[in-house]
Scaffold this motif. Sequence first.
Motif, PDB file in Angstrom:
ATOM      1  N   ARG A  41       0.872  -1.187   0.000  1.00 43.52           N
ATOM      2  CA  ARG A  41       0.000   0.000   0.000  1.00 43.52           C
ATOM      3  C   ARG A  41       0.904   1.230   0.000  1.00 43.52           C
ATOM      4  NH1 ARG A  41      -2.425   3.272   4.370  1.00 43.52           N
ATOM      5  NH2 ARG A  41      -4.557   3.840   3.824  1.00 43.52           N
ATOM      6  N   SER A  42       1.173   1.750  -1.192  1.00 44.40           N
ATOM      7  CA  SER A  42       2.218   2.768  -1.279  1.00 44.40           C
ATOM      8  C   SER A  42       1.746   4.139  -0.829  1.00 44.40           C
ATOM      9  CB  SER A  42       2.753   2.860  -2.704  1.00 44.40           C
ATOM     10  OG  SER A  42       1.715   3.274  -3.567  1.00 44.40           O
ATOM     11  N   HIS A  43       0.427   4.398  -0.935  1.00 46.89           N
ATOM     12  CA  HIS A  43       0.025   5.763  -0.600  1.00 46.89           C
ATOM     13  C   HIS A  43      -0.477   5.863   0.833  1.00 46.89           C
ATOM     14  CE1 HIS A  43      -4.245   4.647  -1.225  1.00 46.89           C
ATOM     15  NE2 HIS A  43      -4.495   5.684  -0.471  1.00 46.89           N
ATOM     16  N   ALA A  44      -0.023   6.890   1.500  1.00 46.95           N
ATOM     17  CA  ALA A  44      -0.607   7.243   2.779  1.00 46.95           C
ATOM     18  C   ALA A  44      -1.470   8.482   2.507  1.00 46.95           C
ATOM     19  CB  ALA A  44       0.500   7.535   3.791  1.00 46.95           C
ATOM     20  N   ARG A  45      -2.042   9.058   3.539  1.00 41.60           N
ATOM     21  CA  ARG A  45      -2.935  10.193   3.310  1.00 41.60           C
ATOM     22  C   ARG A  45      -2.145  11.475   3.063  1.00 41.60           C
ATOM     23  NH1 ARG A  45      -6.911   7.269   4.660  1.00 41.60           N
ATOM     24  NH2 ARG A  45      -6.995   6.039   6.558  1.00 41.60           N
ATOM     25  N   LYS A  46      -2.732  12.355   2.272  1.00 39.58           N
ATOM     26  CA  LYS A  46      -2.148  13.679   2.069  1.00 39.58           C
ATOM     27  C   LYS A  46      -2.713  14.580   3.158  1.00 39.58           C
ATOM     28  CE  LYS A  46      -1.557  17.125  -1.553  1.00 39.58           C
ATOM     29  NZ  LYS A  46      -1.820  17.434  -2.952  1.00 39.58           N
ATOM     30  N   PRO A  47      -1.877  15.155   4.025  1.00 46.46           N
ATOM     31  CA  PRO A  47      -2.419  15.895   5.168  1.00 46.46           C
ATOM     32  C   PRO A  47      -3.216  17.127   4.760  1.00 46.46           C
ATOM     33  CG  PRO A  47      -0.037  16.159   5.029  1.00 46.46           C
ATOM     34  CD  PRO A  47      -0.414  15.143   4.008  1.00 46.46           C
ATOM     35  N   ALA A  48      -4.374  17.297   5.382  1.00 47.77           N
ATOM     36  CA  ALA A  48      -5.208  18.473   5.119  1.00 47.77           C
ATOM     37  C   ALA A  48      -5.067  19.425   6.290  1.00 47.77           C
ATOM     38  CB  ALA A  48      -6.670  18.042   4.985  1.00 47.77           C
ATOM     39  N   LYS A  56      11.021   8.186   7.672  1.00 43.49           N
ATOM     40  CA  LYS A  56       9.784   8.200   6.884  1.00 43.49           C
ATOM     41  C   LYS A  56      10.064   8.728   5.463  1.00 43.49           C
ATOM     42  CE  LYS A  56       5.173   8.312   6.358  1.00 43.49           C
ATOM     43  NZ  LYS A  56       5.041   8.071   4.924  1.00 43.49           N
ATOM     44  N   LEU A  57      10.812   9.822   5.388  1.00 41.30           N
ATOM     45  CA  LEU A  57      11.129  10.412   4.077  1.00 41.30           C
ATOM     46  C   LEU A  57      11.981   9.470   3.231  1.00 41.30           C
ATOM     47  CD1 LEU A  57      11.833  14.033   5.245  1.00 41.30           C
ATOM     48  CD2 LEU A  57      10.207  13.430   3.469  1.00 41.30           C
ATOM     49  N   ILE A 108       5.337   7.079  17.762  1.00 42.18           N
ATOM     50  CA  ILE A 108       5.694   8.144  16.816  1.00 42.18           C
ATOM     51  C   ILE A 108       5.559   7.641  15.374  1.00 42.18           C
ATOM     52  CG2 ILE A 108       7.445   9.831  16.107  1.00 42.18           C
ATOM     53  CD1 ILE A 108       6.662  10.139  19.056  1.00 42.18           C
ATOM     54  N   ALA A 109       6.050   6.410  15.133  1.00 42.83           N
ATOM     55  CA  ALA A 109       5.969   5.859  13.777  1.00 42.83           C
ATOM     56  C   ALA A 109       4.511   5.720  13.351  1.00 42.83           C
ATOM     57  CB  ALA A 109       6.674   4.505  13.716  1.00 42.83           C
ATOM     58  N   GLY A 110       3.652   5.328  14.289  1.00 41.60           N
ATOM     59  CA  GLY A 110       2.215   5.217  13.988  1.00 41.60           C
ATOM     60  C   GLY A 110       1.621   6.552  13.586  1.00 41.60           C
ATOM     61  N   GLU A 111       2.080   7.614  14.251  1.00 44.87           N
ATOM     62  CA  GLU A 111       1.596   8.964  13.919  1.00 44.87           C
ATOM     63  C   GLU A 111       2.095   9.382  12.529  1.00 44.87           C
ATOM     64  OE1 GLU A 111      -0.320  11.264  15.563  1.00 44.87           O
ATOM     65  OE2 GLU A 111      -0.824   9.680  16.973  1.00 44.87           O
ATOM     66  N   LEU A 112       3.386   9.204  12.282  1.00 47.45           N
ATOM     67  CA  LEU A 112       3.983   9.679  11.029  1.00 47.45           C
ATOM     68  C   LEU A 112       3.545   8.841   9.826  1.00 47.45           C
ATOM     69  CD1 LEU A 112       7.679  10.325  12.221  1.00 47.45           C
ATOM     70  CD2 LEU A 112       5.807  11.979  12.098  1.00 47.45           C
ATOM     71  N   ALA A 113       3.314   7.526  10.071  1.00 48.88           N
ATOM     72  CA  ALA A 113       3.017   6.617   8.955  1.00 48.88           C
ATOM     73  C   ALA A 113       1.684   6.924   8.280  1.00 48.88           C
ATOM     74  CB  ALA A 113       3.025   5.171   9.458  1.00 48.88           C
ATOM     75  N   TYR A 159       0.678   9.645   7.092  1.00 48.06           N
ATOM     76  CA  TYR A 159       0.733  10.686   6.069  1.00 48.06           C
ATOM     77  C   TYR A 159       1.864  10.483   5.083  1.00 48.06           C
ATOM     78  CZ  TYR A 159      -2.706  13.007   8.904  1.00 48.06           C
ATOM     79  OH  TYR A 159      -3.858  13.291   9.584  1.00 48.06           O
ATOM     80  N   ASN A 160       1.613  10.974   3.866  1.00 49.34           N
ATOM     81  CA  ASN A 160       2.654  10.970   2.856  1.00 49.34           C
ATOM     82  C   ASN A 160       3.321  12.340   2.864  1.00 49.34           C
ATOM     83  OD1 ASN A 160       4.123  11.037   0.428  1.00 49.34           O
ATOM     84  ND2 ASN A 160       2.836   9.411  -0.394  1.00 49.34           N
ATOM     85  N   PHE A 161       4.573  12.387   3.283  1.00 46.92           N
ATOM     86  CA  PHE A 161       5.260  13.675   3.436  1.00 46.92           C
ATOM     87  C   PHE A 161       5.635  14.287   2.090  1.00 46.92           C
ATOM     88  CE2 PHE A 161       7.022  13.347   8.027  1.00 46.92           C
ATOM     89  CZ  PHE A 161       5.764  12.970   8.457  1.00 46.92           C
ATOM     90  N   LEU A 162       6.055  13.458   1.149  1.00 47.07           N
ATOM     91  CA  LEU A 162       6.484  14.019  -0.134  1.00 47.07           C
ATOM     92  C   LEU A 162       5.319  14.679  -0.867  1.00 47.07           C
ATOM     93  CD1 LEU A 162       8.983  11.383  -1.579  1.00 47.07           C
ATOM     94  CD2 LEU A 162       9.486  13.505  -0.390  1.00 47.07           C
ATOM     95  N   ASP A 163       4.117  14.127  -0.713  1.00 41.87           N
ATOM     96  CA  ASP A 163       2.958  14.683  -1.418  1.00 41.87           C
ATOM     97  C   ASP A 163       2.352  15.890  -0.719  1.00 41.87           C
ATOM     98  OD1 ASP A 163       3.197  12.876  -3.407  1.00 41.87           O
ATOM     99  OD2 ASP A 163       1.610  11.540  -2.738  1.00 41.87           O
TER     100      ASP A 163
END
Length: 664
Positions: free
Chosen positions: A167-174, A210-211, A284-289, A291-295
């Motif tokens: 599952r390559s995409h995570a959410r794009k943060p709003a 993450k990045l 922390i990993a659960g929080e960061l995972a 979202y998709n940071f690059l997007d």
Amino acid sequence: METQDIILEDNQLICILTENIKKATSQEKNIQSIIRMLNEEYGFEMADMARDFNIVYVEPDTGKNKKQKLEVVVFEKGTDHVQENIIRIAVVQDEKIKENDKKKGVTLTLENALGAVENCEFGLWTNGQDIKYLQREYDVFDNENFIDLADFPGEGETIEDMDRADRSHARKPANDSLIKVFKRSHDYIYGNEGRKKDAFWQLLYLIFCKLYDEKRRFLAYESGESYRRKFWVGVKEQNTDEGRKQVAERIKSIFEELKQSGTFSDVFDGNEAIDLTDKGVAFIAGELAKYNFLDATVDVKGMAYETIVSNTLKQEAGQFFTPRNIVKAMVEMLDPSENTRVLDPACGSGGFLVMVLDHVRKKIAKDLYPELDGVLLADKFNTYEVNERVREYAETNIFGFDFDPDLKKAARMNMVMAGDGHANIFHVNSLAYPQWEHPEEIAKIKSAIDTSVERMQDIIENYTSDARGKFDMIFTNPPFGAKVKVDAEIAEKYFLSKYSDAPEVLFIETCYKLLKPGGKMAIVLPDGILGNPNTLPVREWILENFKILASVDLAVEAFLPQVGVQASLLFLEKKTDLQRNIANEGSEDYDVFMAIAEKLGKDRRGNPIYVRDEDGAEILFPTTTEYVVKDKEENAIVKARTEKLRKLDDDLPMIVEAYYEFLK
């Protein structure tokens, strides 16, 4: 944009879902944030949501019907808004309420609601800072249990989808989601891991992991392999010691790998370690995972990053950020392109450089996808093709110098978050350059300049391996103020030191030396330089050596609440020999763009201010907000919602437009 006659008082807002006027309490702001999040990040339609929805349940002890009001609920797509069609519950509280609160905490609100709504399996509880996801399950004896989750599924998604390794995409943060995630993570390390001194760096190491993991998808693309994420946390993995241990091992192995990797190796000394407990790493990993940071947009990432940097490094060093709207205006007015070599000689945590990179990224994306615009073009900002050109541009043409080694590290990190890891950020005193007691750093600058010139093939005549005379543009906010002292030995090497040894004055001369003839600079300067009688010789020197392109006076609120200083933005172009000769003959004549930014979108305390009518009421603008959500197959689907929004009362965007008109 049309405006509509809805009068908002200072302590009011308009609900994004119902368009009703509400009191702007802490809880109400949290409700608005959650509605946006469910809509943009999770893909649930506004039409399938309701707020302040009463559910009815039978109290086991008395057998009586009881009611419970839920702040936000999501119904099955396209169905009636009735209790049996609820598929997600969001309990949203005031920031003062803790999750273990006896009356309004998780147990009595969310667990109770999930138990009462038969068809709803998932819910969340939040007070704006903390967020908790639950799933209702039944064991083999039909007992009801509530299981902690790292996240819950979005529209059309199952809990199994969330645990897929491909599952390559995570959410794009709003909205402010990423700021909250960074702050929540930082506070967790600070409060629960006993690491008050290095909480910031520990969080940064995990953000790096993450990045790095997201960037691996480009390596997979190059080699034709299918991408499998390593930085992920199973939705229930944090619930057992064994699960947390697996997460920690996975994340720490990424960190060891990235320290050796070409992209990140120059950011680390090699002896850094993630020193958190397994539970801390998993949290922390659960929080960061999620979202998709690059997007995420540069604005979203930049604000989130600055929130934690400004709370640690900057205030320790007595330094402050240049506000993002000022940085954006300066970059937009000079309009750098893919062929522009750019420097910030006092780069701090890299705000100007990141904004330049974002500005050029948009141009590259438009060049590659001329048929797209709006959100569909923005969705292409992080394709492999765009990223390759952005990376090459940053490696070749973006440079930053800073006197503080910690800020050098923070700036490199900021550049990595913006989509590049090879930024030429160096620990050097720009005023002392090219002399500096770290010869190895001077040698690195020389090598980076050689590489850049070789690639761009732009400076051949009388070439020297030196940063001086090599830059097309400089953007900077140099250190200024009575507290900042320049070493007398350094100052005396400057012509302008005859008139002033203030660092901001010497920085003007430094920038002059670093620019190519015809090169341009945008600099923040205290008004004293531009107005005091005793700095007249400095102004005369500027006029002799530069063509003045523009001057923008800033309101006193510009740097408040951190520091009250009256400042201006000065845009200059280094004269060529020919231009200097013309000036010396007395035939110099040109127009200068001048503007005053009376409003900068915030008051003296740093609170946002919005456009108002003559009676002082905030004006609402009907706005169509478009956003992209991805389905399971990674297809981009454009969705839109109509809302009534306030507009920041900021003169800078209009000043940028007026400057473009002036240039025409």
